[in-house]
Design an enzyme around this catalytic site. Structure first.
Site, PDB file in Angstrom:
ATOM      1  N   LEU A  62       0.706  -1.269   0.161  1.00 53.54           N
ATOM      2  CA  LEU A  62      -0.032   0.019  -0.027  1.00 53.54           C
ATOM      3  C   LEU A  62       0.767   1.300  -0.115  1.00 53.54           C
ATOM      4  O   LEU A  62       1.060   1.737   0.949  1.00 53.54           O
ATOM      5  CB  LEU A  62      -0.971  -0.075   1.145  1.00 53.54           C
ATOM      6  N   ALA A  63       1.457   1.816  -1.121  1.00 54.83           N
ATOM      7  CA  ALA A  63       2.221   2.825  -1.227  1.00 54.83           C
ATOM      8  C   ALA A  63       2.425   3.073  -2.603  1.00 54.83           C
ATOM      9  O   ALA A  63       2.642   2.761  -3.704  1.00 54.83           O
ATOM     10  CB  ALA A  63       3.608   2.201  -0.731  1.00 54.83           C
ATOM     11  N   GLU A  64       1.653   4.431  -2.846  1.00 50.93           N
ATOM     12  CA  GLU A  64       1.401   4.724  -4.288  1.00 50.93           C
ATOM     13  C   GLU A  64       2.753   5.376  -5.012  1.00 50.93           C
ATOM     14  O   GLU A  64       2.979   4.991  -6.006  1.00 50.93           O
ATOM     15  CB  GLU A  64       0.536   6.055  -4.204  1.00 50.93           C
ATOM     16  N   ASP A  88      -8.500   8.981  -6.892  1.00 54.14           N
ATOM     17  CA  ASP A  88      -7.854  10.316  -7.136  1.00 54.14           C
ATOM     18  C   ASP A  88      -7.103  11.027  -6.154  1.00 54.14           C
ATOM     19  O   ASP A  88      -6.047  11.553  -6.402  1.00 54.14           O
ATOM     20  CB  ASP A  88      -9.079  11.431  -7.739  1.00 54.14           C
ATOM     21  N   GLY A  89      -7.565  11.081  -4.863  1.00 55.53           N
ATOM     22  CA  GLY A  89      -7.107  11.936  -3.926  1.00 55.53           C
ATOM     23  C   GLY A  89      -5.701  11.092  -3.375  1.00 55.53           C
ATOM     24  O   GLY A  89      -4.909  11.599  -2.704  1.00 55.53           O
ATOM     25  N   PHE A  90      -5.567   9.925  -3.750  1.00 55.23           N
ATOM     26  CA  PHE A  90      -4.461   9.312  -3.243  1.00 55.23           C
ATOM     27  C   PHE A  90      -3.263   9.410  -4.235  1.00 55.23           C
ATOM     28  O   PHE A  90      -2.083   8.681  -3.980  1.00 55.23           O
ATOM     29  CB  PHE A  90      -4.774   7.840  -2.918  1.00 55.23           C
ATOM     30  N   HIS A 133     -11.855  11.260  -2.118  1.00 56.13           N
ATOM     31  CA  HIS A 133     -12.135  10.107  -3.029  1.00 56.13           C
ATOM     32  C   HIS A 133     -13.140  10.718  -4.183  1.00 56.13           C
ATOM     33  O   HIS A 133     -13.578   9.793  -5.015  1.00 56.13           O
ATOM     34  CB  HIS A 133     -13.184   9.218  -2.006  1.00 56.13           C
TER      35      HIS A 133
END
Lengths: 328, 373
Positions: A62-64, A88-90, A133
């Site tokens: 879990l790491a963009e 989007d916001g991530f 989100h």
């Protein structure tokens, strides 16, 4: 395919497009959070891990930044990664890897290293979700040299555009209008609708031109129908590509109607709509009967979802802009 | 907390071969080295020291915008780069000049970057560049690229086949400052999760520009990796044999499918961070003296002399290094600015209307100025 045309929701059209791309080229692999076993939080990748295996559909940590940074390395090795950013916001934890690394790699290596990486981003509002989100961050990426930015509005475009994006040797930011994931539309599996970066006329008219991308296109079509009932002939363009922008059909339409209203969910300040307004003013000044208007989200953080309908431009707000444009 | 072990060291600071206890398990990895290999290590280090000095001078003379000196870190770089096989892939920061030299990169291509004549410098896919990727200036970013590349190596099946020509490892260089970057932690996570064929080679040169390593970490940095499930070792980074042996072992293990490892090489940046820096503002004379006494090249020279290397070898190496630097200077002065078209040419792999239109506009504009239109 059993039938050449099938009614599918946009999410399933994307799924079919991804499947086709993976079947065509075994260097294509998918990576992202929850995209394997779960099939993605929007089920866009449903069934693909079963079909292609865990080496081609990767449930990542879990790491963009890690997702995009490792995708860059995979592309250096010859793979064609398709990353899913869950919402989007991530995307911002990956902003450096996208804008400073991915976008610049081809240029800084004088073309020796290509980055055939697609970054899929479910974006936009209308789904009643919590903070981060429902955002529309596409302008950040359209502003960045080296990235291509596209957004399909229909299932048919989704099916074809995702495959064209994957075939591109450049990084493509692929913004998926998440509020349009579920409505069905025809998908023609036999031939592509239009090139990846083409602006498309989706409704012809003579009095005023409306332009949008993604989910706003359906809002424009609603507004155009109401306007038609009131005797105003509206032309609707689907931008489809935010970088590059195909200005030809936009200028042609403005030369015909003399009026342009650019619509987007994103905040209007320093936005894609701003760029289009400026360019149309430069290239079609003498055709314009009224100033180019923008109908946008407000320049606030995306609000609490109970009031999102007051933030998001709707058909009424587009009709109001049509009235203002025609009043000149 | 994991138990600390002493840093692996073969050569004492006065150049005697005296492996410490931590070095014993690495002894077999030195077994194949010949006197000729030793001399090659020395030449790599001495030539790097000399051209590095030349580049600092060139910057001072206005011939380069910037130079990041590698003075003091030559052993860490040469040992690790010499341990890599030809098919291995190395991802540098922006200070691995010795590793670049070892892998065959033309140092002029690094100069070109620092002179402002090029962005990336060299083509990492050209076989002559020894799979040495481009310098990366955003601190820590390259660790993720290396991990992704290593994932690809594994997907390609180029790990654990037992064929020494096929099995491939990835080595990524990073510094003590970068360990505070999120990307470095994320690369540890992805590497551990995917069990990548990869060696993380940390040069702890004790400074992130002016900030000491104590600000980055309260524990020895090699212990960080263990928290991610990555085996790690600390070595004397100014001992070229320690650097070689540790790198050889962990690269071998990575190639054979045993997953990632991390090496922390304790070294010291004798010079400035870059030519824009003034280390006298933060570094004490005592610290400097301590590390100058541990100079990796002097130490190895003492060792080679004790092994009977002839005086002529050292004289020849000085001459070779001087020639190398003189040639580099000569070619630096001849480096020209890139074409204006190069600004637009490779922004995209495929044509893009915006850059195509803007290049056409710039060409027409420049032409109009020349023609006085």
């Amino acid at each position: 395919m059993a039938a050449s045309v099938e009614e599918l929701p946009l999410a399933k059209a994307l799924n079919a497009g991804l499947r086709a791309a993976m079947a065509t080229d075994d260097r294509v692999l998918l990576m992202g959070e929850d995209i394997g076993t779960l099939g993605g939080v929007f089920r866009v990748t449903e069934g693909l891990q079963d079909e292609f295996g865990k080496k081609r559909v990767l449930d990542t940590p879990l790491a963009e930044s890690g997702i995009v940074g490792t995708a860059i390395g995979l592309a250096m090795r010859g793979y064609r990664p398709v990353c899913e950013i869950q919402f989007d916001g991530f995307i911002f934890p990956a902003f450096d890897q996208i804008t400073s690394q991915l976008a610049k790699m081809t240029n800084r290596t004088s073309g020796a290293v290509h980055m055939p990486v697609v970054i899929r981003v479910p974006y936009g509002g209308h789904i009643g979700a919590v903070e981060h989100h429902q955002e529309s961050p596409e302008a950040y990426f359209a502003h960045t040299a080296g990235l291509r930015v596209v957004s399909p509005s229909t299932p048919n475009d989704a099916y074809w555009m995702i495959q064209e994006a994957i075939r591109s040797d450049d990084p493509v930011m692929f913004f998926e209008p998440k509020s349009r994931y579920w409505p069905k539309g025809p998908v023609d599996f036999t031939s592509s609708a239009a090139p990846l970066h083409a602006t498309r006329v989706v409704r012809t008219g003579t009095d005023v031109t409306l332009l949008a991308h993604g989910a706003m296109v359906s809002t424009l079509l609603q507004a155009a129908q109401v306007a038609a009932d009131e005797g105003v002939s509206v032309e609707v363009l689907d931008l489809r590509s935010l970088s590059p922008i195909d200005f030809g059909p936009i200028i042609s339409s403005v030369e015909k109607t003399g009026r342009l209203i650019v619509c987007q969910e994103a905040p209007g300040f320093v936005s894609v709509g701003s760029e289009i307004a400026a360019t149309v003013a430069e290239r079609a000044f003498f055709s314009l009967q009224s100033p180019v208007l923008r109908v946008s989200g407000f320049d606030t953080p995306y609000p609490a979802s109970k009031i999102e309908t007051f933030y998001l431009p709707d058909a009424d707000r587009v009709l109001d802009a049509i009235d203002r444009s025609l009043a000149y | 907390m994991a138990e600390r072990t002493p840093a692996v060291q073969f050569l004492s600071i006065d150049g005697k071969f005296a492996p410490n206890e931590a070095a014993e398990q690495y002894l077999p990895y030195l077994a194949d080295l010949t006197a000729s290999d030793h001399q090659q290590f020395y030449r790599d280090m001495a030539i790097t020291r000399r051209f590095d000095e030349e580049c600092t001078n060139l910057q001072r003379q206005g011939q380069m915008g910037l130079w990041p000196p590698s003075h003091g870190q030559e052993a860490a770089q040469v040992g690790s780069a010499r341990a890599a096989r030809p098919q291995d892939v190395l991802f540098p920061t922006y200070r691995e000049h010795a590793a670049a030299l070892v892998r065959g990169v033309d140092i002029l291509d690094i100069v070109s970057v620092m002179r402002g004549a090029s962005l990336g410098g060299w083509n990492p896919n050209d076989p002559k560049n020894g799979n040495f990727r481009n310098y990366t200036l955003v601190i820590g970013s390259q660790t993720l690229h290396a991990t992704g590349y290593a994932m690809g190596v594994a997907f390609d099946g180029a790990v654990g086949t037992g064929d020494p020509e096929i099995d491939t490892a990835v080595m990524v260089y990073f510094g003590d400052g970068s360990t505070s970057q999120g990307d470095v932690s994320e690369s540890f996570v992805f590497a551990a999760s995917n069990q990548t064929p990869q060696v993380f080679f940390l040069q702890n040169n004790h400074w992130a520009i002016s900030v000491p390593v104590s600000t980055q970490s309260r524990i020895p940095l090699y212990l960080r990796a263990q928290g991610f499930g990555i085996p790690s070792v600390q070595i004397d980074g100014n001992d070229v044999l320690a650097s070689y042996a540790a790198s050889k072992r962990h690269l071998d293990e990575a190639r054979s499918g045993e997953g990632p490892a991390m090496i922390e090489a304790l070294t010291y940046r004798i010079g400035a961070h870059t030519t824009s820096d003034d280390p006298t503002r933060y570094q004490t004379p005592e610290q400097l003296a301590y590390w100058v006494a541990r100079d990796p090249i002097i130490r190895f020279e003492s060792y080679l002399r004790s092994q009977g290397a002839p005086e002529q070898f050292f004289a020849d190496t000085v001459a070779e290094a001087n020639d190398f630097a003189a040639d580099l200077r000569h070619r630096t002065l001849a480096l020209e600015a890139p074409s204006l078209a190069s600004m637009f040419d490779n922004v995209y792999a495929e044509p893009h209307a915006l850059t195509t239109d803007q290049l056409a506009w710039l060409d027409a504009y420049e032409l109009s100025l020349r023609e006085g239109v």
